[in-house]
Design a protein around this motif. Structure first.
Motif, PDB file in Angstrom:
ATOM      1  N   THR A  36       0.707  -1.226   0.019  1.00  0.00           N
ATOM      2  CA  THR A  36      -0.053  -0.135  -0.092  1.00  0.00           C
ATOM      3  C   THR A  36       0.932   1.301  -0.059  1.00  0.00           C
ATOM      4  OG1 THR A  36       0.000  -0.113   2.357  1.00  0.00           O
ATOM      5  CG2 THR A  36      -1.771  -1.340   1.212  1.00  0.00           C
ATOM      6  N   ALA A  37       0.145   2.235  -0.164  1.00  0.00           N
ATOM      7  CA  ALA A  37       0.899   3.639  -0.356  1.00  0.00           C
ATOM      8  C   ALA A  37       1.199   3.869   1.045  1.00  0.00           C
ATOM      9  CB  ALA A  37       0.130   4.523  -1.066  1.00  0.00           C
ATOM     10  N   GLU A  38       0.419   3.840   2.095  1.00  0.00           N
ATOM     11  CA  GLU A  38       0.783   4.051   3.359  1.00  0.00           C
ATOM     12  C   GLU A  38       1.474   3.121   4.211  1.00  0.00           C
ATOM     13  OE1 GLU A  38       0.045   7.130   4.756  1.00  0.00           O
ATOM     14  OE2 GLU A  38      -0.803   7.632   2.741  1.00  0.00           O
ATOM     15  N   PRO A  39       2.532   3.537   4.910  1.00  0.00           N
ATOM     16  CA  PRO A  39       3.344   2.488   5.653  1.00  0.00           C
ATOM     17  C   PRO A  39       2.710   1.707   6.534  1.00  0.00           C
ATOM     18  CG  PRO A  39       3.955   4.628   6.195  1.00  0.00           C
ATOM     19  CD  PRO A  39       3.077   4.954   5.119  1.00  0.00           C
ATOM     20  N   GLN A  40       2.602   0.440   6.775  1.00  0.00           N
ATOM     21  CA  GLN A  40       2.185  -0.377   8.000  1.00  0.00           C
ATOM     22  C   GLN A  40       2.906  -0.304   9.264  1.00  0.00           C
ATOM     23  OE1 GLN A  40       1.234  -4.117   6.977  1.00  0.00           O
ATOM     24  NE2 GLN A  40       1.069  -3.619   4.750  1.00  0.00           N
ATOM     25  N   TYR A  41       4.250  -0.225   8.823  1.00  0.00           N
ATOM     26  CA  TYR A  41       5.171   0.007   9.962  1.00  0.00           C
ATOM     27  C   TYR A  41       6.209   1.172  10.163  1.00  0.00           C
ATOM     28  CZ  TYR A  41       9.339  -2.036  12.535  1.00  0.00           C
ATOM     29  OH  TYR A  41      10.605  -2.138  13.397  1.00  0.00           O
ATOM     30  N   GLY A  42       6.823   1.757   9.023  1.00  0.00           N
ATOM     31  CA  GLY A  42       7.306   2.845   8.891  1.00  0.00           C
ATOM     32  C   GLY A  42       8.161   3.105  10.072  1.00  0.00           C
ATOM     33  N   THR A  43       8.129   4.266  10.827  1.00  0.00           N
ATOM     34  CA  THR A  43       9.129   4.399  11.902  1.00  0.00           C
ATOM     35  C   THR A  43       8.626   4.144  13.294  1.00  0.00           C
ATOM     36  OG1 THR A  43       8.487   6.706  11.949  1.00  0.00           O
ATOM     37  CG2 THR A  43      10.381   6.244  10.569  1.00  0.00           C
ATOM     38  N   SER A  44       7.568   3.293  13.260  1.00  0.00           N
ATOM     39  CA  SER A  44       6.919   2.991  14.544  1.00  0.00           C
ATOM     40  C   SER A  44       7.747   2.417  15.444  1.00  0.00           C
ATOM     41  CB  SER A  44       5.689   2.124  14.292  1.00  0.00           C
ATOM     42  OG  SER A  44       5.158   1.623  15.507  1.00  0.00           O
ATOM     43  N   LEU A  45       7.695   2.655  16.638  1.00  0.00           N
ATOM     44  CA  LEU A  45       8.696   1.953  17.884  1.00  0.00           C
ATOM     45  C   LEU A  45       7.221   1.235  19.076  1.00  0.00           C
ATOM     46  CD1 LEU A  45      11.086   4.630  18.678  1.00  0.00           C
ATOM     47  CD2 LEU A  45      11.268   2.277  18.023  1.00  0.00           C
ATOM     48  N   THR A  46       5.983   1.496  18.346  1.00  0.00           N
ATOM     49  CA  THR A  46       4.788   1.047  19.200  1.00  0.00           C
ATOM     50  C   THR A  46       4.364  -0.192  18.925  1.00  0.00           C
ATOM     51  OG1 THR A  46       3.012   2.300  17.947  1.00  0.00           O
ATOM     52  CG2 THR A  46       4.171   3.577  19.976  1.00  0.00           C
ATOM     53  N   ARG A  47       4.843  -0.882  17.738  1.00  0.00           N
ATOM     54  CA  ARG A  47       4.295  -2.066  17.274  1.00  0.00           C
ATOM     55  C   ARG A  47       5.627  -2.867  17.032  1.00  0.00           C
ATOM     56  NH1 ARG A  47       1.407  -2.266  11.509  1.00  0.00           N
ATOM     57  NH2 ARG A  47       1.813  -4.284  12.268  1.00  0.00           N
ATOM     58  N   THR A  48       5.396  -4.061  16.832  1.00  0.00           N
ATOM     59  CA  THR A  48       6.509  -4.947  16.588  1.00  0.00           C
ATOM     60  C   THR A  48       6.659  -5.244  14.904  1.00  0.00           C
ATOM     61  OG1 THR A  48       5.124  -6.832  16.506  1.00  0.00           O
ATOM     62  CG2 THR A  48       6.140  -6.630  18.527  1.00  0.00           C
ATOM     63  N   GLU A  49       7.601  -5.224  14.605  1.00  0.00           N
ATOM     64  CA  GLU A  49       8.232  -5.309  13.071  1.00  0.00           C
ATOM     65  C   GLU A  49       7.197  -6.223  12.541  1.00  0.00           C
ATOM     66  OE1 GLU A  49      11.903  -5.976   9.980  1.00  0.00           O
ATOM     67  OE2 GLU A  49      12.169  -6.169  12.154  1.00  0.00           O
ATOM     68  N   PRO A  50       6.612  -5.832  11.333  1.00  0.00           N
ATOM     69  CA  PRO A  50       5.603  -6.959  10.617  1.00  0.00           C
ATOM     70  C   PRO A  50       6.403  -7.764   9.696  1.00  0.00           C
ATOM     71  CG  PRO A  50       5.135  -4.656   9.711  1.00  0.00           C
ATOM     72  CD  PRO A  50       6.159  -4.748  10.821  1.00  0.00           C
ATOM     73  N   PHE A  51       7.575  -7.172   9.332  1.00  0.00           N
ATOM     74  CA  PHE A  51       8.429  -7.901   8.170  1.00  0.00           C
ATOM     75  C   PHE A  51       9.250  -8.743   8.555  1.00  0.00           C
ATOM     76  CE2 PHE A  51       6.481  -3.733   6.430  1.00  0.00           C
ATOM     77  CZ  PHE A  51       5.852  -4.216   5.430  1.00  0.00           C
ATOM     78  N   ALA A  52       9.670  -9.832   7.653  1.00  0.00           N
ATOM     79  CA  ALA A  52      10.803 -10.752   7.801  1.00  0.00           C
ATOM     80  C   ALA A  52      11.670 -10.902   6.571  1.00  0.00           C
ATOM     81  CB  ALA A  52      10.175 -12.116   8.171  1.00  0.00           C
ATOM     82  N   THR A  53      11.454 -11.830   5.887  1.00  0.00           N
ATOM     83  CA  THR A  53      12.569 -12.067   4.629  1.00  0.00           C
ATOM     84  C   THR A  53      11.880 -11.556   3.428  1.00  0.00           C
ATOM     85  OG1 THR A  53      11.658 -14.293   4.388  1.00  0.00           O
ATOM     86  CG2 THR A  53      13.637 -14.216   5.887  1.00  0.00           C
TER      87      THR A  53
END
Length: 471
Positions: free
Chosen positions: A8-25
Motif C-alpha cells: 500500500t501507499a501508506e506504511p504499515q510499520y514505517g518508523t513506529s516504535l509502538t508495534r512489533t516489526e511485521p516484515f521478515a524475509t
C-alpha cells in the motif's frame, strides 16, 4: 502474490516504535523505506563495543608482537573486513531483503540452505552465547546470582529487543553508542595506566611464529571477527530508501565497525603484555581497579544490543531456510538454543566452541566473496528482476554454490586451528594463516570460470526432463 509486491501507499510499520516489526524475509515495500545511512554508524559501533573485541587484542603479546605491530595488524585486518561489511550493507539498500535472502542469487534457492544453516544460524547462536557468558560472569561480580538465572534474565531482555525488531534495535544501538562510549572511555583512561609502550618483539612468546607470520595471523583474527558479521550485513540496512547512496551506506557501516574495533582491539593490544595471561573478566577487573564495578556493568550493557542483533539475524536465517515458524517464534527458538549453549559453556567462552566459530569464519570468506562477485557481475544489471529471482524456487542450485564449495575446500588445505590443521598449513607457516586469502582467491576463480555457463538449475532441470521424456 509475489514477495516483491510494493504494498500500500501508506506504511504499515514505517518508523513506529509502538508495534512489533511485521516484515521478515520478504522484500521491503517502497512505502516502508525510511532511515538515514548515518544510522548504520551507531548500529555497527554499538554492535562491536564488546569485551570479545578487547580480548582478541590480548593475543598480540601471545604472538610476540610489538605494540606497533599489534596495533597495525588490528587496523589492517579490521579495515579490510569493515569495507566488505559496508559494501554488502549497501547492497541491502538496493535489494530490500536480508543478506541471507540475497545469497539465493548466486547460490540458488535451495542450495542456499546449506551456507545459511551453517554460517548464520550456528554463528548467531554461538556468538550470542559467547557474549552472554561474559555478561553473566561480569554480573556475578556485581550481585550474587546463580549463573542460570542471570543468563535467563539477560536472554529475556535480548529476545524482547529482537522480537520488537528493526526500529527498536536501531534506537537501542543509538542509545548504547553514547552510553558505551562513555563507559569504555572510563575503562580506556584506567587501562592506559597499565600500558607499556616499550614492549617489543618477543621470540619467547607461546604462539610466536615469526614477525611476518604472527602479524598476518593476528590481523586475520580481526578480519575474521568482522567477516562473521557479513552474512547479516543487509539485515539492518534493507529499510533504507532504494535511492540512498551506496557509498554513504558503505562509509557509515565501515566507519562504525572500524572505530569500535580499533578502539577496543587497540586497548587489548596495549595491555596485552599482562592481560593476555589472565581470563577476560579478571583481566578487565585488574585493569580498572576500584572502578571494576563500572567495567562489569559495561560488559553487561554492551552485550544487550549485539546479542539482540544476533537473535534477530538468526531468526531471519531460520525463515530463509524455510523452518515453518514466524519471525517472533524464530527469535524465541534461537534464544532458547543459545541459552542452552551458554549454560554448557559457562566459564569457558573461548574454549572449543570458539575454535569452531573460527572455522565458520574460514567458510564465511568464500561466501561473502561470491555474494560480492555475483552482485557486481550479474545481479546489479538486472534491476528489479534481481530481487524477483530471489523468490524463484525453480532456481534451486546455481554456480555460486559450487564456487563457494570450491573456495571452502581450497581454504581448508591451509586451515590453522586446534580443531583441524590443513595439509598445506606447514608449507606456508612463514606467512602465517593464509586460509582467508586462499578461500577468497579460489572462490573468485571458480565463480569467474563457471559464470559464463548456462544456469546450473536449468541444466539440471533439462537433464531430468530428457530422462523423463525417454522413459
Amino acid at each position: 502474490m509475489s514477495d516483491t509486491t510494493p504494498g500500500t501507499a501508506e506504511p504499515q510499520y514505517g518508523t513506529s516504535l509502538t508495534r512489533t516489526e511485521p516484515f521478515a524475509t520478504e522484500h521491503i515495500p517502497v512505502a516502508e523505506r525510511h532511515g538515514h545511512p548515518r544510522h548504520q554508524f551507531t548500529l555497527w559501533f554499538a554492535a562491536n563495543m564488546v569485551l570479545a573485541v578487547m580480548v582478541s587484542g590480548f593475543f598480540s603479546s601471545l604472538f610476540g608482537l610489538s605494540v606497533l605491530q599489534g596495533l597495525s595488524a588490528v587496523a589492517v585486518g579490521t579495515l579490510l573486513g569493515a569495507i566488505v561489511m559496508g559494501v554488502l550493507a549497501g547492497i541491502g539498500t538496493k535489494m530490500g531483503v536480508p543478506q541471507q535472502v540475497q545469497a539465493r542469487g548466486p547460490m540458488g534457492y535451495f542450495a542456499n540452505f546449506v551456507p545459511i544453516a551453517v554460517l548464520t544460524v550456528i554463528s548467531a547462536i554461538g556468538w550470542t552465547a559467547v557474549n552472554t557468558v561474559f555478561a553473566v560472569i561480569a554480573l556475578q561480580m556485581l550481585v550474587d546470582v546463580p549463573f542460570w538465572l542471570a543468563a535467563a534474565v539477560i536472554f529475556v531482555v535480548q529476545a524482547v529487543f529482537a522480537i520488537w525488531g528493526h526500529n527498536l534495535i536501531h534506537l537501542i544501538n543509538k542509545i548504547a553508542t553514547v552510553v558505551l562510549a562513555i563507559l569504555f572511555a572510563v575503562i580506556t583512561v584506567l587501562s592506559m595506566q597499565q600500558v607499556d609502550f616499550a614492549v617489543g618483539v618477543n621470540p619467547e612468546a607461546p604462539y610466536y611464529m615469526g614477525e611476518v607470520a604472527g602479524w598476518i595471523t593476528f590481523a586475520g583474527f580481526f578480519f575474521a571477527y568482522v567477516m562473521t558479521w557479513t552474512p547479516f550485513a543487509s539485515d539492518f540496512s534493507r529499510y533504507l530508501p532504494q535511492t540512498t547512496s551506496h557509498g554513504k551506506v558503505t562509509f557509515f557501516t565501515a566507519t562504525g565497525t572500524f572505530v569500535a574495533m580499533m578502539w577496543l582491539g587497540g586497548i587489548g593490544v596495549l595491555v596485552s603484555s599482562f592481560a593476555g595471561e589472565l581470563d577476560a573478566i579478571p583481566a578487565l577487573a585488574e585493569l580498572t581497579g576500584s572502578w571494576a564495578p563500572v567495567a562489569m556493568l559495561t560488559v553487561v550493557v554492551s552485550t544487550l544490543p549485539v546479542s539482540a542483533m544476533n537473535l534477530y539475524g538468526g531468526s531471519l536465517s531460520l525463515l530463509t531456510i524455510r523452518i515453518p515458524v514466524n519471525r517472533i517464534v524464530g527469535v524465541v527458538l534461537i534464544a532458547l538454543i543459545s541459552l542452552g549453549v551458554t549454560l554448557l559453556m559457562q566459564t569457558n567462552p573461548y574454549g572449543s566452541f570458539y575454535d569452531f566459530l573460527n572455522i565458520l569464519a574460514y567458510l564465511v570468506v568464500p561466501f561473502s566473496t561470491v555474494l560480492l562477485l555475483d552482485y557486481y557481475l550479474r545481479m546489479r544489471s538486472l534491476g528489479h528482476l534481481a530481487t524477483e529471482e530471489l523468490f524463484d524456487t525453480r532456481r534451486s542450485v546455481e554456480w555460486g554454490f559450487v564456487a563457494w564449495v570450491v573456495g571452502c575446500a581450497f581454504s581448508a588445505l591451509f586451515w590453522t586451528s586446534t580443531l583441524f590443521t590443513g595439509p598445506l598449513a606447514s608449507a606456508f607457516a612463514g606467512f602465517g594463516d593464509v586460509s582467508f586469502v586462499a578461500g577468497a582467491l579460489a572462490a573468485t576463480i571458480a565463480y569467474v570460470a563457471l559464470r559464463p555457463l548456462p544456469p546450473l538449475s536449468s541444466l539440471l532441470r533439462g537433464g531430468r526432463d530428457r530422462v523423463e521424456a525417454s522413459a
